[in-house]
Design a protein around this motif. Structure first.
Motif: not given
Ligand code: B1M
Length: 214
Positions: A94-97, A131-134, A137-150, A121-126
Motif C-alpha cells: 500500500v502506497v499511502i500519503g 498527485v503525480q508522485r502517488f 510510486e505506485a506504478e514503479g513499486k507495483k503497489a496493489d493499493c493507494i491510500a489517500i488521506s485528506a 507492506g507500506i510505502l509512506d510518502l508523508g
C-alpha cells in the motif's frame, strides 16, 4: 484506566508535550490497551482542540501545540503498535500519503502503522504529496493499493485527481484506491470512483484487505 484516558486527552488539550510523552510511556509500562488509549485518550484530546479552535475558544498556536503534544505521544506509541504481535504476512503493498496542499499527517501515520502491523507492506510518502508522485510510486513499486488521506475540504479533490491520473495511465484496473480523513465519507468515495472509504485506522485495515483480496 478511565483516569489515564482523561489525562491523555487533557495533556493534548493543554498542549503539554512533556506530560503527553510521560503518559505515553506509562501506557507502555502498564500495558494498557494501545488502541483504546490512542482513540479514547490522545485522539479525543486533539479532536476537542479542533472543536474549540473552530468555535474560536483556542487560537492557532494552541492548535499547533496540541498537535505537537499528540505527535510526541504517537512517536512513543507507534513502534509498540507496529510490533503488536500480528503475523507479518505481507498482505499487499500500500502506497499511502496525505494529498498535496494538506500537511495533516497524524491520522495518515496511524493508518500506515496499523496497516503495517497487520501485514501490509507500506510505502509512506508523508504529507503534501503531489498527485503525480502517488501514481509514479505506485506504478514503479507495483503497489496493489493507494491510500489517500485528506483533512481539508479544499484538498479532497486531489483524491479524485489521483484516480483520474491512474485512469489516464491505464493503471486503474490494477491499482485500488481507498480514501479517508475527517471530511471524507462513503458517498464521496463513491462519487469520485474510489474503491472504498474508511473512517478510522481499524476500518482502513479491513478495507485494504477487502479491496486487495478481491
Ligand atoms: Co488543522 N484543520 N489546519 N491542523 N486540524 C482540521 C482538519 C479542521 C477540521 C479544524 C477545524 O476547523 N475544526 C480544519 C479543516 C476545515 C475544513 O477543511 N473543513 C483545519 C484547518 C482549517 C487547518 C488550517 C487551514 C488552519 C490554518 O492555518 N488557518 C491548517 C492547514 C494546513 C495545511 O494542511 N495546508 C491546519 C493546520 C493544522 C496543524 C498543523 C496545526 C495540525 C496538524 C498537525 C499534523 O498533522 N502534523 C492541525 C490539526 C491537529 C487539526 C485537527 C485539530 C486534528 C487532526 C488530527 O490529527 N486528528 C483537525 C480537527 C479534526 O479533525 N477534528 C484539524 C487526529 C487523527 C487521528 O484523526 O486525522 O481524522 P484523523 O484521522 C483518522 C481518520 O480520519 C482516518 O483514520 C485516522 C485514525 O483513526 N483516516 C484515514 C485519516 N486518513 C485516512 C486515510 C485512509 C483511511 C482512513 O486511507 C484509506
Amino acid at each position: 484506566m478511565i483516569e489515564h484516558l482523561k489525562k491523555c486527552a487533557q495533556a493534548v488539550l493543554e498542549g503539554d508535550d512533556r506530560q503527553a510523552e510521560k503518559l505515553a510511556r506509562l501506557t507502555l509500562d502498564k500495558d494498557y490497551p494501545l488502541l483504546e488509549v490512542i482513540d479514547k485518550g490522545f485522539v479525543k484530546g486533539i479532536r476537542e482542540v479542533g472543536r474549540l479552535w473552530e468555535e474560536g475558544t483556542l487560537f492557532l498556536p494552541e492548535l499547533v501545540m496540541g498537535a505537537e503534544a499528540m505527535k510526541k505521544a504517537m512517536a512513543i506509541l507507534q513502534p509498540a503498535l507496529e510490533s503488536g504481535g500480528h503475523e507479518q504476512t505481507k498482505a499487499g503493498l500500500v502506497v499511502i500519503g496525505t494529498i498535496e496542499g494538506d500537511i495533516h499527517d497524524i491520522g495518515k501515520t496511524l493508518v500506515a502503522t496499523m496497516l503495517s502491523a497487520n501485514g501490509f507492506g507500506i510505502l509512506d510518502l508523508g504529507a503534501d504529496v503531489p498527485v503525480q508522485r502517488f501514481v509514479d510510486e505506485a506504478e514503479g513499486k507495483k503497489a496493489d493499493c493507494i491510500a489517500i488521506s485528506a483533512l481539508l475540504t479544499t484538498t479532497m479533490p486531489g483524491q479524485k485527481k489521483v484516480i483520474e491520473e491512474l485512469d489516464r495511465r491505464s493503471l486503474r484496473d490494477r491499482i485500488k484506491v481507498i480514501v479517508g480523513g475527517a471530511p471524507c465519507d462513503e458517498k464521496w468515495a463513491l462519487d469520485i470512483g474510489a474503491d472504498g472509504y474508511a473512517g478510522d485506522a481499524v476500518a482502513a485495515v479491513a478495507l485494504a484487505g477487502r479491496v486487495i483480496g478481491g
